[in-house]
Design an enzyme around this catalytic site. Structure first.
Site, PDB file in Angstrom:
ATOM      1  CB  ALA A 146      -0.726   0.360   1.394  1.00  0.00           C
TER       2      ALA A 146
ATOM      3  CD  GLU B 154      -2.332  -8.009   2.793  1.00  0.00           C
ATOM      4  OE1 GLU B 154      -1.823  -6.642   2.865  1.00  0.00           O
ATOM      5  OE2 GLU B 154      -2.329  -8.072   4.304  1.00  0.00           O
TER       6      GLU B 154
ATOM      7  CD  GLU C 243       1.567  -4.988   5.629  1.00  0.00           C
ATOM      8  OE1 GLU C 243       2.331  -6.533   5.967  1.00  0.00           O
ATOM      9  OE2 GLU C 243       1.133  -5.328   4.807  1.00  0.00           O
TER      10      GLU C 243
ATOM     11  N   GLY D 207       0.734  -4.828   1.004  1.00  0.00           N
ATOM     12  CA  GLY D 207      -0.875  -4.964   0.197  1.00  0.00           C
ATOM     13  C   GLY D 207       0.152  -5.839  -0.844  1.00  0.00           C
TER      14      GLY D 207
END
Ligand code: HXC
Length: 260
Positions: free
Chosen positions: A68, A114, A134, A111
């Site tokens: 992200a 993911e 993260e 992300g």
């Protein structure tokens, strides 16, 4: 027929494979809101396109996606993230009925990892690096990194990655069942397209049912999953393609799929 948007580009090939490339190279394909919105609307469009039988998502040589967008996220507050249900739209990818193959070179972190795990198949180049870092920036995975990763590679290894933020290479990811194939980085996209083209040459409704059935293995207890599978199996008998496939076998010829 290459279409270039702000953060992604895509093309529909003759072999009915749509190749989607995340194209924000300067930020290592950090997944900002704009990129996710473009990806979602493109996937929805490709999902409806009868000329598309399967989709490949790739990034650059250096990064599938480095996560992200940390710069976009850094000043957000809890009331904001909660009230807009931040990241909710990332899951839209999982509603796409056509198979999606991730072709991963370089970093698939946070992300990015993911996103790859939301795809149906992951093909990795030897340069690929997977991880959920993260924890190193004071947060935790928010799009399946604690759930899909655990189901893919088991609790102990998933815990290790999520709690340390360490990365694993392509061969380790293959050994633990996260990816289905490791190839030379120059071959990653070709290999993914090859698998996608094989899938795209088959009956679209039957392929969609097969994908839906496998996905239920993650969603349902075994008894319900088996029941779901059985009902979808029965449903294939409502299609012309099921009849054609079995008739062609008996007549020793190639089936002509109608996607009906
Ligand atoms: C915003 C990012 C970014 C990210 C890289 N960049 N990752 N920007 N968000 N996630 C930017 C850098 O700031 C830099 O911009 C440029 O891309 C190149 O990156 P470098 O760090 O200079 O490259 P390198 O030294 O090769 O290091 C590569 C890297 C490192 C190891 C991948 O970039 C890195 O650690 N990135 C963050 C990885 C991460 O923590 N991901 C998880 C994010 S959290 P400038 O402008 O300086 O050139 C997350 C939450 C998920 O994903 C929640 C659910 C979605």
């Amino acid at each position: 027929n290459l279409k270039t948007l702000e953060y992604i580009k895509y093309e529909v090939q003759e072999n009915q494979v749509a190749l989607v490339t995340l194209n924000r190279p300067k930020a290592l394909n950090a997944l900002c809101d704009g990129l996710i919105n473009e990806l979602n609307s493109t996937l929805e469009q490709l999902n409806k396109d009868p000329k598309v039988g399967a989709i490949v998502i790739t990034g650059s040589e250096k990064a599938f996606a480095a996560g992200a967008d940390i710069k976009e996220m850094k000043d957000k507050t809890f009331p904001y993230t909660y009230s807009v249900n931040m990241l909710a739209s990332w899951d839209n990818l999982t509603t796409i009925k056509k198979p999606i193959i991730a072709a991963v070179n370089g970093y698939a972190l946070g992300g990015g990892c993911e996103l790859a795990m939301m795809c149906d198949i992951i093909v990795a180049g030897t340069s690929a690096k997977f991880g959920q870092p993260e924890i190193l920036i004071g947060t935790i995975p928010g799009c399946g990194g604690t759930q899909r990763l655990t189901r893919a590679i088991g609790k102990s290894k998933a815990m290790e990655l999520v709690l340390t933020g360490d990365q694993i290479d392509a061969h380790t990811a293959e050994k633990h069942g996260l990816v289905s194939k490791v190839v030379e980085p120059t071959e990653t996209v070709n290999e993914a397209v090859k698998i996608a083209a094989k899938i795209a040459s088959l009956s679209q409704p039957i392929v969609a049912m097969a994908k839906e059935a496998v996905n239920q293995a993650h969603n349902l207890p075994l008894k319900d999953g088996l029941q779901y599978e059985k009902r979808l199996f029965h449903s294939t008998f409502a299609t012309q393609d099921r009849k054609e496939g079995m008739t062609a076998f008996a007549e020793k010829r190639k089936p002509q799929w109608k996607n009906e």
